[in-house]
Write a protein that holds these residues in place. Structure first.
Motif, short mmCIF file in Angstrom:
data_model
loop_
_atom_site.label_atom_id
_atom_site.label_comp_id
_atom_site.label_asym_id
_atom_site.label_seq_id
_atom_site.Cartn_x
_atom_site.Cartn_y
_atom_site.Cartn_z
N ALA A 1 0.83 -1.21 0.00
CA ALA A 1 0.00 0.00 0.00
C ALA A 1 0.86 1.25 0.00
O ALA A 1 0.55 2.25 -0.67
CB ALA A 1 -0.93 -0.02 1.21
N ASP A 2 1.96 1.22 0.76
CA ASP A 2 2.86 2.37 0.81
C ASP A 2 3.49 2.65 -0.55
O ASP A 2 3.53 3.79 -1.01
CB ASP A 2 3.95 2.13 1.85
N ARG B 1 0.13 2.18 -8.73
CA ARG B 1 -0.57 0.92 -8.99
C ARG B 1 -1.22 0.92 -10.37
O ARG B 1 -1.36 -0.13 -11.00
CB ARG B 1 -1.62 0.64 -7.91
N ALA B 2 -1.62 2.10 -10.86
CA ALA B 2 -2.21 2.18 -12.20
C ALA B 2 -1.16 1.92 -13.27
O ALA B 2 -1.43 1.27 -14.28
CB ALA B 2 -2.85 3.55 -12.39
N VAL B 3 0.05 2.44 -13.06
CA VAL B 3 1.14 2.21 -14.01
C VAL B 3 1.53 0.73 -13.98
O VAL B 3 1.77 0.11 -15.03
CB VAL B 3 2.35 3.10 -13.67
N HIS B 4 1.58 0.16 -12.78
CA HIS B 4 1.89 -1.27 -12.64
C HIS B 4 0.85 -2.11 -13.35
O HIS B 4 1.18 -3.10 -14.03
CB HIS B 4 1.95 -1.62 -11.15
N ALA B 5 -0.42 -1.74 -13.21
CA ALA B 5 -1.49 -2.47 -13.89
C ALA B 5 -1.32 -2.40 -15.40
O ALA B 5 -1.49 -3.41 -16.11
CB ALA B 5 -2.85 -1.92 -13.49
N ALA B 6 -0.99 -1.22 -15.91
CA ALA B 6 -0.81 -1.06 -17.35
C ALA B 6 0.30 -1.96 -17.86
O ALA B 6 0.17 -2.59 -18.93
CB ALA B 6 -0.51 0.40 -17.68
N ARG C 1 1.92 5.66 -4.03
CA ARG C 1 2.70 6.82 -4.44
C ARG C 1 2.27 7.24 -5.85
O ARG C 1 1.79 6.43 -6.63
CB ARG C 1 4.19 6.50 -4.43
N THR C 2 2.48 8.50 -6.15
CA THR C 2 2.05 8.99 -7.46
C THR C 2 3.22 9.15 -8.42
O THR C 2 4.36 9.37 -8.00
CB THR C 2 1.32 10.34 -7.33
N LEU C 3 2.91 9.00 -9.68
CA LEU C 3 3.90 9.16 -10.74
C LEU C 3 4.36 10.62 -10.76
O LEU C 3 3.54 11.54 -10.69
CB LEU C 3 3.30 8.77 -12.08
N ALA C 4 5.64 10.84 -10.88
CA ALA C 4 6.21 12.18 -10.79
C ALA C 4 5.46 13.18 -11.66
O ALA C 4 5.26 12.97 -12.85
CB ALA C 4 7.68 12.14 -11.21
#
Length: 222
Positions: A155-156, A170-175, A160-163
């Motif tokens: 979760a930690d 997690r959205a980038v990881h999902a992609a 975190r958000t993309l710069a």
């Protein structure tokens, strides 16, 4: 597959192969996955929710013949209904959809978010995050490696958000995990109200803000 099931004709074998690959990846995360299909004119949109990421994954396919359809079905049965030679997909019987299937992102009102890193940089961020998770997981030791402890680390890291953006990692990881974020592909980020949408030529990831996930959606059903 029931007799007389409707069939959607796809525009070429590549559309069938890409749709099959998307469904296969969803089923790896959830063997009982459901997907919502929306066909309008010459386009088909397939919405799924890989549970590990708390996002919506969207795969579009081009249709050879216009269609008008909106139904939630079993992802496994839909995969079984893909006919590569045709190419086409037989639509299985509707199922009672999970809560997320009734609440999709808005169709309009999107604006592009500038300053998004390219695909290579995003893949690097994901690789670094995965490496950090493994290192911190190792530090827990055998006794401390509980589900709760590992979930806290995840979760930690993935919240975190993309710069330069509000897009959670997690959205980038999902992609990347779903095959959308391939080396060298163009990527774009869009926002509409509290919604964010990461788009690549191979699919999209949508979610409600950096922390909202999908558990508190407050949009009009599509």
């Amino acid at each position: 597959m029931r007799a007389g099931a409707p069939t959607l004709e796809l525009e070429g074998p590549g559309e069938a192969a890409d749709l099959a690959a998307f469904l296969g990846r969803l089923l790896r995360y959830d063997r009982a996955a459901a997907v919502r299909l929306q066909a309008h004119g010459g386009a088909l949109a397939v919405f799924g929710r890989p549970p590990s990421f708390d996002v919506l994954a969207v795969r579009a396919a081009r249709l050879a013949r216009p269609a008008d359809l909106d139904v939630t079905v079993s992802a496994g049965e839909l995969l079984d209904g893909i006919e590569d030679a045709a190419p086409a997909v037989r639509v299985p019987q509707a199922v009672t959809g999970p809560p997320w299937a009734g609440l999709l992102p808005p169709r309009g009102g999107w604006h592009r978010v500038e300053g998004v890193p390219d695909a290579g940089a995003m893949r690097g961020v994901v690789a670094a995050a995965v490496a950090e998770f493994r290192a911190r997981d190792e530090e827990l030791g055998e006794a401390g490696r509980t589900r709760q402890a590992r979930d806290r680390i995840g979760a930690d890291i993935w919240s975190r958000t993309l710069a330069g953006t509000e897009l959670p990692l997690r959205a980038v990881h999902a992609a990347q995990s779903l095959g959308f974020l391939r080396p060298g592909v163009p990527v774009a980020l869009f926002a509409a109200g509290a919604w964010l949408r990461l788009r690549t030529p191979y699919g999209e990831i949508a979610l409600r803000g950096a922390t909202g996930g999908l558990g508190a959606l407050q949009v009009t059903p599509a």
